[in-house]
Design a protein around this motif. Structure first.
Motif, short mmCIF file in Angstrom:
data_model
loop_
_atom_site.label_atom_id
_atom_site.label_comp_id
_atom_site.label_asym_id
_atom_site.label_seq_id
_atom_site.Cartn_x
_atom_site.Cartn_y
_atom_site.Cartn_z
N ALA A 113 6.45 -0.12 15.13
CA ALA A 113 7.92 0.79 15.08
C ALA A 113 8.88 0.68 13.64
CB ALA A 113 8.70 -0.20 15.53
N VAL A 114 7.98 -0.03 13.14
CA VAL A 114 8.37 -0.13 11.22
C VAL A 114 8.61 1.07 10.15
CG1 VAL A 114 8.15 -0.91 8.97
CG2 VAL A 114 8.55 -2.80 11.05
N ARG A 115 9.30 1.68 9.97
CA ARG A 115 8.60 2.46 9.11
C ARG A 115 9.11 2.29 7.10
NH1 ARG A 115 6.47 3.38 12.15
NH2 ARG A 115 5.99 5.76 13.20
N LEU A 116 8.56 2.42 6.59
CA LEU A 116 9.14 2.04 4.97
C LEU A 116 9.06 3.63 4.53
CD1 LEU A 116 6.85 -1.11 4.53
CD2 LEU A 116 9.70 -0.95 5.01
N PHE A 123 1.17 10.39 5.81
CA PHE A 123 2.12 10.79 6.73
C PHE A 123 3.50 10.25 7.27
CE2 PHE A 123 -0.83 13.26 4.59
CZ PHE A 123 -0.06 14.50 3.30
N VAL A 124 3.34 9.28 7.52
CA VAL A 124 4.07 8.23 8.00
C VAL A 124 5.01 7.19 7.62
CG1 VAL A 124 4.11 7.12 10.56
CG2 VAL A 124 2.01 8.55 10.15
N ASP A 155 11.47 -1.86 -0.98
CA ASP A 155 11.28 -0.48 -0.20
C ASP A 155 11.65 0.41 -1.16
OD1 ASP A 155 10.49 1.48 2.37
OD2 ASP A 155 12.33 0.72 3.04
N THR A 156 11.06 1.37 -2.09
CA THR A 156 11.34 1.61 -3.30
C THR A 156 11.84 3.32 -3.13
OG1 THR A 156 9.69 1.06 -3.98
CG2 THR A 156 10.59 2.08 -5.08
N TYR A 157 11.81 4.14 -1.90
CA TYR A 157 11.75 5.14 -2.25
C TYR A 157 13.13 5.04 -0.69
CZ TYR A 157 8.60 7.28 -4.80
OH TYR A 157 7.91 7.43 -5.69
N ASN A 158 13.53 3.84 -0.10
CA ASN A 158 14.82 3.86 0.69
C ASN A 158 16.15 2.59 -0.25
OD1 ASN A 158 13.51 4.97 2.89
ND2 ASN A 158 12.50 3.88 3.54
N ASP A 177 1.12 -1.05 -0.41
CA ASP A 177 0.08 -0.32 0.05
C ASP A 177 0.69 1.11 0.42
OD1 ASP A 177 -2.51 0.92 -0.19
OD2 ASP A 177 -2.97 1.65 1.95
N SER A 178 1.50 1.92 -1.00
CA SER A 178 2.17 2.85 -1.82
C SER A 178 2.51 3.73 -1.00
CB SER A 178 2.77 2.90 -2.71
OG SER A 178 1.62 3.22 -3.65
N GLU A 179 1.19 4.64 -0.62
CA GLU A 179 1.09 6.15 0.29
C GLU A 179 1.00 6.18 1.25
OE1 GLU A 179 1.18 9.27 -2.09
OE2 GLU A 179 2.17 8.08 -3.06
N THR A 180 0.94 4.83 2.11
CA THR A 180 0.78 5.07 3.10
C THR A 180 2.34 4.24 3.49
OG1 THR A 180 -0.89 3.21 3.56
CG2 THR A 180 -1.83 4.78 3.39
N SER A 181 3.24 3.71 2.87
CA SER A 181 4.17 3.18 3.31
C SER A 181 3.79 2.15 3.76
CB SER A 181 5.52 3.97 3.67
OG SER A 181 5.94 5.16 3.18
#
Length: 501
Positions: free
Chosen positions: A404-407, A393-394, A424-427, A367-371
């Motif tokens: 705790a995970v952030r993508l 925006f998280v 993790d495309t933008y990372n 779900d890309s826009e919510t990472s």
């Protein structure tokens, strides 16, 4: 003459010095655009509605070739989108031919009091703001809106009728151009690649030898044999023996490719975008307008002996299902508004789903826009729940468990030996998600955009957006590198597939 109807009261803020420009050989100023009506298009390249707006603006600009100039102002949502090289890649990937300015610090966004992506700001030939529009705009409606403005400006003698010429960015010629998704059948020694910016598909062996090119490379929507058929930025693929299903994204179609008979057939969609074309949301598949289908997964229901093709409908923020036996299509999960929310199929929210992976009783969604990574349970109680991800925006780059995970704009995932592998495309990383524990760990990639082979720890990617697994290897569509990368899970090394005739 009667009082002007379309005379702006507020002078348009000019472009500040020091910004990076794409598709222009010099920084533009509003003064040199006097005599033209200018449309400023505020966008961010992750946004599906912004992608739609680019196509809509292309049609609008063509209707007014010597009186309207479009300039896209890229105001980024994600940190990755701040880099001019990333914006340039997006400009090339989407075929943008008008000037683009990188508003990396959101200065112009603030000066024009923009609130949403996409937004259009209309500036009259004297450099004043006359109107604004938030969201997508149907081209015929926009042309009807603009024509009275042009007529008035003409009557007032404000138009110069000068077609402005800009310097276009040109991508380096290569066999692949921004590949989006891939499908693999190791038993048949077959790899199929969405050669998205070339508007075609490539079938190769697993060692990269080209067997077939599907599509003539021209953007279009033509069925038929491989040499005459046409696609428009195809993305998701699903392969079942000699039958290939294709999410033909910019055509808003689902195509079926018979690799043995070398024939392409449209099986769903009208070719129009849902939302601009008002059709029902369910019914006979050929009568329903789709909205940027991005990925596909086929499931055979053993209870009914029916085949169901799940579709990540990025533009509708939903997952749809095409019942192949009956030829009917309908929404499957997601209410439609963009967001993140769990619950029943009808209650859940998605945000631009870009990737699908299927386990026995679970459909996983990138779900890309919510990472985020979401799970749709296909058996009772038939719920949608979130594995990782918190909101629109998280985002970030943080391994861990669950909340705790952030993508950052994850776009693809695949299942191998009970583990989910993510782009993790933008990372610029490949990560592993254990769906049982919700633990995420980085597998490969330094996080810095680049093209480098070697160990998992030293390899570099550039916005990877497709992934498939077979025989202990991951095949990755490394989109901005226009390459296919192979991750060997046994040796923990990355190499680049050499594609050749």
């Amino acid at each position: 003459m009667s009082r002007p109807q379309f005379r702006g009261e507020v002078r348009a803020p000019d472009f500040p010095a020091g910004l990076d420009w794409i598709n222009s050989d010099h920084p533009l100023r509003l003064a040199e655009l006097r005599g033209q009506m200018v449309i400023l298009h505020f966008w961010t390249f992750c946004c599906i509605n912004c992608m739609h707006a680019l196509a809509q603006l292309r049609e609008i600009a063509a209707a007014f070739p010597d009186t309207v100039t479009v300039i896209s102002v890229h105001s980024p949502k994600f940190p990755r989108e701040q880099f001019t090289n990333s914006v340039r890649d997006a400009v090339l990937r989407y075929g943008v031919e008008h000037p683009v300015v990188n508003d990396r610090s959101m200065y112009l966004w603030q000066q024009y009091a923009v609130r949403a992506w996409p937004s259009l700001i209309f500036i009259d030939p004297e450099g004043r703001v006359i109107q604004r529009h938030e969201g997508e705009i149907e081209p015929t409606q926009a042309i009807s809106l603009i024509q009275p403005m042009i007529d008035e400006f003409e009557a007032r003698g404000l138009l110069t009728h000068q077609t402005l010429r800009f310097t276009w960015e040109v991508a380096t010629r290569s066999l692949l151009a921004f590949p989006g998704k891939i499908a693999i059948d190791s038993a048949a020694d077959r790899l199929v690649i969405s050669d998205s910016a070339h508007h075609r598909l490539l079938e190769t062996s697993l060692d990269g030898r080209i067997r077939q090119i599907i599509g003539n490379g021209q953007a279009g929507r033509v069925d038929g044999n491989f040499s005459e058929s046409q696609f428009n930025r195809p993305q998701g693929l699903h392969l079942v023996e000699n039958m290939l299903y294709v999410a033909d994204t910019d055509n808003h179609l689902i195509r079926q490719v018979d690799l043995a008979r070398r024939q392409v057939t449209t099986i769903a969609g009208t070719g129009e975008q849902y939302g601009l074309s008002r059709t029902p949301t369910s019914g006979a598949a050929h009568s329903i307008a789709l909205n940027s289908p991005w990925d596909l997964q086929l499931r055979h229901d053993v209870l009914t002996d029916h085949d169901e093709l799940f579709i990540a409908m990025a533009g509708n923020h939903q997952v749809a299902v095409l019942h192949l036996n009956s030829g009917e299509i309908e929404p499957f999960a997601g209410r439609g508004p963009e967001g993140i929310g769990d619950g029943s199929y009808q209650e859940a929210f998605f945000a631009q789903p870009n990737g699908l992976a299927l386990a026995e009783n679970t459909l996983y969604v990138a779900d890309s826009e919510t990472s985020a990574v979401r799970a749709i349970e296909l058996v009772e109680p038939q719920q949608v729940h979130t594995l990782v991800g918190e909101g629109l925006f998280v985002f970030g780059d943080q391994d861990g468990i669950g909340k705790a995970v952030r993508l950052q704009h994850v776009q693809a995932l695949c299942l191998w030996q009970q583990q989910l592998y993510l782009t993790d495309t933008y990372n610029n990383r490949i990560k592993i998600l254990n769906p049982a524990t919700r633990r995420v760990t980085t597998l490969a990639g330094t996080g810095i955009a680049g093209l480098k082979d070697g160990t998992f720890g030293e390899a570099q990617f550039n916005e990877p957006a497709g992934i498939a697994a077979a025989d202990g290897k991951l095949y990755v569509a490394d989109t901005n590198n226009s390459a296919i990368r192979i991750l060997n899970l046994a040796t923990q090394t990355v190499c680049t597939l050499h594609i050749q005739w």
